[in-house]
Design an enzyme around this catalytic site. Structure first.
Site, PDB file in Angstrom:
ATOM      1  N   ARG A   1       0.105  -4.940  12.834  1.00 54.63           N
ATOM      2  CA  ARG A   1      -0.717  -4.354  13.911  1.00 54.63           C
ATOM      3  C   ARG A   1      -0.935  -5.350  15.048  1.00 54.63           C
ATOM      4  O   ARG A   1      -1.080  -4.948  16.206  1.00 54.63           O
ATOM      5  CB  ARG A   1      -2.032  -3.842  13.340  1.00 54.63           C
ATOM      6  CG  ARG A   1      -1.795  -2.667  12.400  1.00 54.63           C
ATOM      7  CD  ARG A   1      -3.038  -1.916  12.052  1.00 54.63           C
ATOM      8  NE  ARG A   1      -2.727  -0.857  11.084  1.00 54.63           N
ATOM      9  CZ  ARG A   1      -3.609   0.003  10.618  1.00 54.63           C
ATOM     10  NH1 ARG A   1      -4.873  -0.046  11.018  1.00 54.63           N
ATOM     11  NH2 ARG A   1      -3.244   0.935   9.749  1.00 54.63           N
TER      12      ARG A   1
ATOM     13  N   GLU B   1      -7.100   0.415  14.814  1.00 56.76           N
ATOM     14  CA  GLU B   1      -7.800  -0.602  14.017  1.00 56.76           C
ATOM     15  C   GLU B   1      -6.875  -1.790  13.733  1.00 56.76           C
ATOM     16  O   GLU B   1      -5.732  -1.618  13.306  1.00 56.76           O
ATOM     17  CB  GLU B   1      -8.259   0.006  12.686  1.00 56.76           C
ATOM     18  CG  GLU B   1      -9.019  -0.990  11.806  1.00 56.76           C
ATOM     19  CD  GLU B   1      -9.267  -0.468  10.398  1.00 56.76           C
ATOM     20  OE1 GLU B   1      -9.532  -1.306   9.508  1.00 56.76           O
ATOM     21  OE2 GLU B   1      -9.176   0.761  10.187  1.00 56.76           O
TER      22      GLU B   1
ATOM     23  N   ARG C   1       0.835  -1.203   0.000  1.00 51.77           N
ATOM     24  CA  ARG C   1       0.000   0.000   0.000  1.00 51.77           C
ATOM     25  C   ARG C   1       0.871   1.254   0.000  1.00 51.77           C
ATOM     26  O   ARG C   1       1.842   1.350   0.748  1.00 51.77           O
ATOM     27  CB  ARG C   1      -0.930   0.003   1.221  1.00 51.77           C
ATOM     28  CG  ARG C   1      -1.862  -1.206   1.247  1.00 51.77           C
ATOM     29  CD  ARG C   1      -2.829  -1.183   2.398  1.00 51.77           C
ATOM     30  NE  ARG C   1      -3.632  -2.404   2.414  1.00 51.77           N
ATOM     31  CZ  ARG C   1      -4.587  -2.679   3.312  1.00 51.77           C
ATOM     32  NH1 ARG C   1      -4.837  -1.792   4.272  1.00 51.77           N
ATOM     33  NH2 ARG C   1      -5.267  -3.806   3.250  1.00 51.77           N
TER      34      ARG C   1
ATOM     35  N   SER D   1     -11.219  -5.622  10.010  1.00 49.35           N
ATOM     36  CA  SER D   1     -12.542  -5.190   9.574  1.00 49.35           C
ATOM     37  C   SER D   1     -13.225  -6.356   8.886  1.00 49.35           C
ATOM     38  O   SER D   1     -12.573  -7.310   8.442  1.00 49.35           O
ATOM     39  CB  SER D   1     -12.458  -3.985   8.630  1.00 49.35           C
ATOM     40  OG  SER D   1     -11.838  -4.354   7.416  1.00 49.35           O
TER      41      SER D   1
ATOM     42  N   ARG E   1       1.521   1.657  10.329  1.00 44.39           N
ATOM     43  CA  ARG E   1       1.176   1.922   8.933  1.00 44.39           C
ATOM     44  C   ARG E   1       2.434   1.790   8.084  1.00 44.39           C
ATOM     45  O   ARG E   1       3.327   2.624   8.152  1.00 44.39           O
ATOM     46  CB  ARG E   1       0.571   3.324   8.784  1.00 44.39           C
ATOM     47  CG  ARG E   1      -0.240   3.498   7.494  1.00 44.39           C
ATOM     48  CD  ARG E   1      -0.918   4.839   7.436  1.00 44.39           C
ATOM     49  NE  ARG E   1      -1.916   5.029   8.454  1.00 44.39           N
ATOM     50  CZ  ARG E   1      -3.161   4.555   8.403  1.00 44.39           C
ATOM     51  NH1 ARG E   1      -3.546   3.836   7.363  1.00 44.39           N
ATOM     52  NH2 ARG E   1      -4.017   4.789   9.374  1.00 44.39           N
TER      53      ARG E   1
END
Length: 380
Positions: A343, A289, A202, A292, A217
């Site tokens: 994470r 986070e 990403r 999801s 990140r």
């Protein structure tokens, strides 16, 4: 043309046939252009939203569930960057020289911890009937677009390969969506449930600030992703199954987390409804986070051309008693993160740190780390 015709009439029909053939070529070229235009316009339209989704920005998201409570420390805590440095687990400096910012080397027990997290996650999710896969990590741009992502643009999260129509994947959801592209599945084959391992890439365009430091990140990471293809009437059931699997995994690891029903502005184009899980990260002093779970209904399947044929009794047609097959329908697709390694490492290092600088390995992961129970400071 098969009957007896005057030469002049035959010549006229031959010319008409040539004209029709040439016209068809032109029409087919126009059709390809129109399909491309339709696809481009469709990509600007997001999915519908579930009637229970909170309306508004991220602050409007509703808490569905909260598990555990923050650990109380009786000593000064370190964040995962300091722990990674002190325990010789993570090297950001060398990676920055080799690859640039937001890359990292994992070292020593951190490598074993990554493998343990992935293998334990796969073993747990497979017990729920999910088929394990590894996927291609380079896909065509058209697949990225049909899954609801924008491969190009100023703020794209996608790395495109110059001179090709290919991209690096940002999630295994993309190749998983493409695996049954342009196919008609049997209803009896549904649901199809996958758990896929891949590396993810990403650009993180626009990301900045303290909340993005360290492993939180990064540009490249390992992830285990769940993906479900099912009948439309079953997608809500599987959405709840996916979030339950995630909650069970994180509960087993002893994390303090909350599950959110994300508000409309935070859904992204494909999602009809999305549940996020945020875990407590002591080094950040906030929730972050970690997962999801999204129900994309038929948003992706319409673009990818994934249908199924219902197992309904054949109906007799008017022509000589011939049976008509039931009309095909679009499937629903769902995706959910089972384990995003960086994470999860943030959570485990920061929540399981000890006063002497060591880090305890959660019990479920120990068999996957050769029995290692504690990451200790290295002797100098």
């Amino acid at each position: 043309m098969k009957g007896k015709l005057e030469p002049s009439e035959r010549d006229r029909l031959v010319e008409e046939g040539k004209y029709l053939k040439e016209s068809l070529v032109s029409l087919e070229e126009d059709l390809v252009k129109l399909k491309d235009e339709l696809q481009h316009v469709a990509q600007s339209i997001p999915n519908m939203t579930h009637p229970d989704v909170p309306v508004g920005g991220e602050d409007s998201s509703a808490i569905r569930k909260e598990v555990g409570c923050p650990r109380e420390f009786n000593f000064p805590i370190k964040d995962h960057l300091q722990l990674g440095k002190d325990l010789d687990l993570i090297d950001f400096d060398s990676a920055a020289e080799v690859s640039g910012s937001k890359f990292f080397y994992l070292k020593n027990e951190a490598v074993l911890l990554e493998m343990a997290l992935l293998n334990w996650t796969l073993s747990q999710v497979m017990k729920k009937g999910y088929t394990p896969l590894t996927t291609p990590e380079i896909v065509r741009s058209s697949i990225v677009e049909k899954c609801g992502f924008q491969p190009r643009g100023d703020n794209t999260q996608v790395y495109s390969i110059d001179g090709t129509d290919q991209c690096l994947i940002g999630t295994a959801e993309i190749p998983l969506g493409g695996i049954h592209m342009d196919s008609i599945l049997l209803e009896s084959a549904l649901p199809l449930k996958y758990i896929a391992f891949s590396h993810c890439f990403r650009t993180e365009a626009g990301a900045a600030g303290a909340a993005t430091k360290g492993l939180y990140r990064v540009h490249q990471f390992s992830k285990a992703e769940m993906f479900v293809i099912c009948r439309p009437e079953d997608s809500e059931f599987f959405h709840h199954e996916l979030i339950q699997i995630e909650e069970d995994l994180f509960t087993s690891l002893g994390l303090h987390f909350k599950t959110l029903d994300m508000a409309t502005a935070d859904l992204g184009a494909p999602a009809y409804r999305k549940f996020d899980i945020e875990a407590w990260m002591p080094g950040f002093g906030r929730f972050g986070e970690i997962s999801s779970a999204s129900n994309c209904t038929d948003y992706q399947s319409r673009r990818l051309g994934i249908r199924y044929r219902p197992s309904e009794p054949l109906q007799t047609g008017p022509n000589k008693g011939k049976a008509n097959l039931p009309a095909t329908k679009f499937v629903h697709t769902l995706n959910a993160t089972a384990c995003a390694v960086p994470r999860m490492m943030v959570c485990l290092l920061e929540n399981y740190q000890q006063e002497d600088g060591s880090v305890v390995i959660p019990e479920p992961l120990r068999p996957f780390m050769g029995g290692i129970e504690l990451i200790k400071p290295k002797l100098k």
